[in-house]
Design an enzyme around this catalytic site. Structure first.
Site, PDB file in Angstrom:
ATOM      1  CD  GLN A  99      -2.774   1.443   2.274  1.00  0.00           C
ATOM      2  OE1 GLN A  99      -2.224   1.813   3.306  1.00  0.00           O
ATOM      3  NE2 GLN A  99      -4.091   1.300   2.185  1.00  0.00           N
ATOM      4  CE1 TYR A 186      -3.340   9.752   7.376  1.00  0.00           C
ATOM      5  CE2 TYR A 186      -4.363   7.737   6.577  1.00  0.00           C
ATOM      6  CZ  TYR A 186      -3.861   8.492   7.623  1.00  0.00           C
ATOM      7  OH  TYR A 186      -3.878   7.989   8.908  1.00  0.00           O
ATOM      8  NE  ARG A 233      -8.049   1.075   3.482  1.00  0.00           N
ATOM      9  CZ  ARG A 233      -8.700   0.026   3.998  1.00  0.00           C
ATOM     10  NH1 ARG A 233      -8.967  -1.018   3.234  1.00  0.00           N
ATOM     11  NH2 ARG A 233      -9.085   0.013   5.258  1.00  0.00           N
ATOM     12  N   GLY A 329      -9.611  -7.072   9.705  1.00  0.00           N
ATOM     13  CA  GLY A 329      -8.479  -6.391  10.309  1.00  0.00           C
ATOM     14  C   GLY A 329      -8.072  -6.934  11.663  1.00  0.00           C
ATOM     15  NE  ARG A 330      -9.734  -2.727  16.398  1.00  0.00           N
ATOM     16  CZ  ARG A 330     -10.178  -1.766  15.584  1.00  0.00           C
ATOM     17  NH1 ARG A 330     -10.921  -2.093  14.535  1.00  0.00           N
ATOM     18  NH2 ARG A 330      -9.888  -0.500  15.807  1.00  0.00           N
TER      19      ARG A 330
END
Length: 372
Positions: A99, A186, A233, A329-330
């Site tokens: 990424q 971002y 993304r 994810g987690r």
């Protein structure tokens, strides 16, 4: 009917199943130099049974860093470190994309070369967010971002070229492809958003102009890997809450129109997949079904969704035809063998929330595999 455990073709690659490791910031790179080290090699090797792995956000240049101890892909030492990661993943039969990340205004002068102001589309400070700066070896603190300065048109074009160089470095490091981080407030997201882009050149004004930076960066990295090995993304948010301001930040006045147009543009560029980052805090709202249907119509290649997904929710999305690949994810942090656990119906390890960002192997590479 496809299941989470059926193969998927993506960019000429055959993924073993639809369970992905999404990009997860862990702040474990070696210092000095933000270099992927042996601990990161072990972390990704352990999780190589994922259908697709996307690395944590990896800054494309020194100005692209917003958090201490995150890895880069812009020095020979960083490329060599990532090559050890990709070799380990490939030895396990895995597929891994890098990424590519530039935080833009979400940074601090302490993280910037020469302690300069962070760069951004416009000189609009980021509020309601925190960045992480090192205060001593192995120690740091959260602090508000520094005020940014607006990039010149020439600087925008130079950063597009830096993305191309980062893709070249990723290819040299052995990655199977790259994902552009255009979400979470971002740099690319800052160009897209009406709240952060007040430019009067070709990169500002109309939505088409605000999408121009994303288009040019996508074309640049596609010239290296081929468009089919490029993912993007996005984080299409439909409501503004305290959590969105803190974590994701940018909610457009018409998110449906903004992100469907972005998806249609990316579809025309023939990218390999689209990754959708959904809100992931407790009781966060689902994306509107109307958006999911429109997105599926606008974008032909695989769509990946992430954000508090369970096996049942992912399977339902797959059966509806809205998504093809799902990031956990987690659960993947705490369960390096997550695909096997889900397929076997085995219990999951709980995540150690206190060890998510920075630190040692504790809460990183010491989670147990399931023993039958």
């Amino acid at each position: 009917m496809s299941s989470l455990f059926s193969p998927l073709t993506l960019g000429g690659l055959t993924l073993r199943h639809r369970i992905a490791l999404p990009p997860l910031t862990r702040c474990r790179s070696e210092q000095p130099g933000n270099i992927p080290g042996d601990m990161m090699v072990d972390y990704y090797r352990q999780r190589a049974s994922a259908g697709l792995m996307i690395t944590e956000g990896t800054q494309i240049e020194p100005r692209g860093q917003g958090y201490a101890w995150t890895p880069g892909i812009h020095t020979p030492a960083q490329v060599a470190g990532w090559k050890k990661v990709t070799d380990a993943v490939h030895a396990e039969g895995g597929t891994i994309f890098c990424q590519l990340w530039h935080v833009g205004r979400v940074s601090h002068t302490a993280l910037q070369p020469g302690q300069q102001a962070p760069i951004a589309p416009s000189a609009i400070p980021a509020t309601g967010v925190r960045v992480f700066v090192e205060t001593a070896p192995g120690a740091g603190e959260l602090t508000p971002p520094s005020a940014p300065r607006a990039m010149t048109t020439a600087e925008v074009k130079a950063v597009v070229a830096l993305y191309r160089t980062a893709a070249e470095n990723a290819k040299a490091a052995g990655f199977d492809g790259v994902e552009l981080h255009a979400a979470n407030g971002y740099l690319i997201n800052q160009f897209i958003s009406e709240h952060t882009n007040f430019r009067d050149d070709e990169y500002g004004g109309s939505l088409e102009n605000r999408l121009r930076f994303l288009r040019e960066v996508t074309e640049a990295v596609s010239s290296v890997f081929g468009s089919a090995r490029v993912g993007v993304r996005l984080a299409p948010l439909f409501s503004s809450t305290d959590e969105t301001r803190v974590y994701l930040g940018l909610v457009e006045s018409d998110p449906h129109a903004t992100y469907i147009q972005a998806a249609a543009m990316l579809d025309a560029l023939n990218i390999g997949y689209l990754s959708i980052a959904e809100a992931d805090w407790d009781n966060s709202p689902d994306l509107p079904e109307s958006f999911r249907r429109a997105l599926r119509k606008a974008f032909r290649a695989p769509i990946m969704y992430s954000g508090r997904y369970t096996q049942a929710k992912a399977q339902a999305m797959l059966e509806n035809g809205w998504g093809d690949l799902f990031g956990f994810g987690r659960p993947f942090i705490a369960n390096p063998d997550l695909p096997a656990r889900l397929k076997g119906g085995y219990p999951l390890n709980p995540v150690d929330s206190g060890a998510l960002y920075g630190g040692t192997r504790k809460g990183y590479t010491d989670y147990p595999f399931y023993s039958v």
